[in-house]
Design an enzyme around this catalytic site. Sequence first.
Site, mmCIF file in Angstrom:
data_model
loop_
_atom_site.group_PDB
_atom_site.id
_atom_site.type_symbol
_atom_site.label_atom_id
_atom_site.label_comp_id
_atom_site.label_asym_id
_atom_site.label_seq_id
_atom_site.Cartn_x
_atom_site.Cartn_y
_atom_site.Cartn_z
ATOM 1 N N HIS A 189 63.264 35.735 45.005
ATOM 2 C CA HIS A 189 62.744 36.907 44.913
ATOM 3 C C HIS A 189 64.095 37.972 45.213
ATOM 4 O O HIS A 189 64.640 38.116 46.083
ATOM 5 C CB HIS A 189 61.924 37.154 46.237
ATOM 6 N N ASP A 248 56.320 39.756 42.711
ATOM 7 C CA ASP A 248 57.333 39.786 41.532
ATOM 8 C C ASP A 248 56.237 39.590 40.287
ATOM 9 O O ASP A 248 56.082 39.869 39.108
ATOM 10 C CB ASP A 248 58.514 39.016 41.254
ATOM 11 N N ARG A 270 69.899 42.453 48.755
ATOM 12 C CA ARG A 270 69.280 41.578 49.825
ATOM 13 C C ARG A 270 70.040 40.802 50.598
ATOM 14 O O ARG A 270 69.863 40.590 51.765
ATOM 15 C CB ARG A 270 68.004 40.969 49.262
ATOM 16 N N ARG A 286 53.848 42.230 39.829
ATOM 17 C CA ARG A 286 54.606 43.382 39.081
ATOM 18 C C ARG A 286 54.622 43.029 37.309
ATOM 19 O O ARG A 286 54.497 43.718 36.742
ATOM 20 C CB ARG A 286 55.897 43.475 39.692
#
Length: 313
Positions: free
Chosen positions: A176, A149, A89, A152
């Site tokens: 993140h 997240d 990222r 998840r």
Amino acid sequence: MSDPSKVAVVGAGRVGSTFAYVLAASGLVREVVLVDADTARAEGEAMDIAHAVPFHRPVQVRPGTLEDTRGAIATVITAGAAQVPGEPRPALLKRNVEALRGILSATVQANPQGLLLIATNPVDALTHAAVRISGLPPARVIGSGTVLDSSRLRAELSQRYGVDPRNVHAYVLGEHGDTEVVAWSTATLGNMALPDYCALAGMACTPADLAQVAATVRDAAYEIIRRKGATNFAIAAALMRIVEAVVRDEGSVLTVSSLVQGAYGIRDVCLSLPTVVGRTGVRRVLPVPLAAAEEAALRRSADAIRAAVNALA
Ligand SMILES: NC(=O)c1ccc[n+]([C@@H]2O[C@H](COP(=O)([O-])OP(=O)(O)OC[C@H]3O[C@@H](n4cnc5c(N)ncnc54)[C@H](O)[C@@H]3O)[C@@H](O)[C@H]2O)c1
């Protein structure tokens, strides 16, 4: 004055258009404006979503310009380049900050009272950039952070231990991304601490099991991108949940990313902590008790985000 029945979405790509559809179908607002540098894309997505409205509750879905963010209670920013397979990222940061700069100068001018919700990656560094560039009160600049997240994680624990995910309370904190931290010490199933639930149910939750769950959650985006090229549904649902908390002034506790000033000794960095979210954005960050190792990992996560932000200068 912000209009709680209007939300603007900047970036009508996979994430933005999926979120716009979920929002339009929800009946939460009366107006959704879709903005994209590719105007034909914004027009096409708005037309397509608008044609679904007769199956839902009335809402105007229309393409617009950044000027049309005026009055929106929240402008959700999903514009920018997406992660390509295998790309970390941070590599995205430079190009997406430049795009954000242009978007924010026009958006804040048109809509100085609105809230900014950033989803573009790397989301924590971009939320930090948005705080600086926009000049808005930091409470009104939030990132989707680890809301996805945490979802998840709850989905994973639900499957593994056979409990409705709505009864799984567990947070992913920090970045993140690769340095995110699962707050195992606060995880509960139906109000029972996870180890107690496992003992009761005769199921294993050894440190190795939990490490495997954490890795699955952390690497989920890579795994999905490897298979379908992008992620869009769960992030759209996460954005929907955050916007709902804002529009309905719910005071929901969500792991959004915001400017942290002091919790766990962390300062001047945007990352995710359990946060009370309402119409004014961040009402309060909750410094929940963590195990010493979790706190240390959280500080390392803060350092990683800070390093990415500093590398920009
Ligand atoms: N925060 C999260 O949990 C999460 C999850 C998934 C994706 N994302 C991120 O969301 C972003 C969007 O992903 P995507 O799959 O929708 O990408 P996409 O390529 O499908 O869409 C991006 C859109 O942004 C538009 N755009 C680019 N620059 C712009 C600008 N300056 N002004 C207006 N529009 C502009 C493009 O035209 C394109 O339509 C990426 O950064 C991705 O990594 C974040």
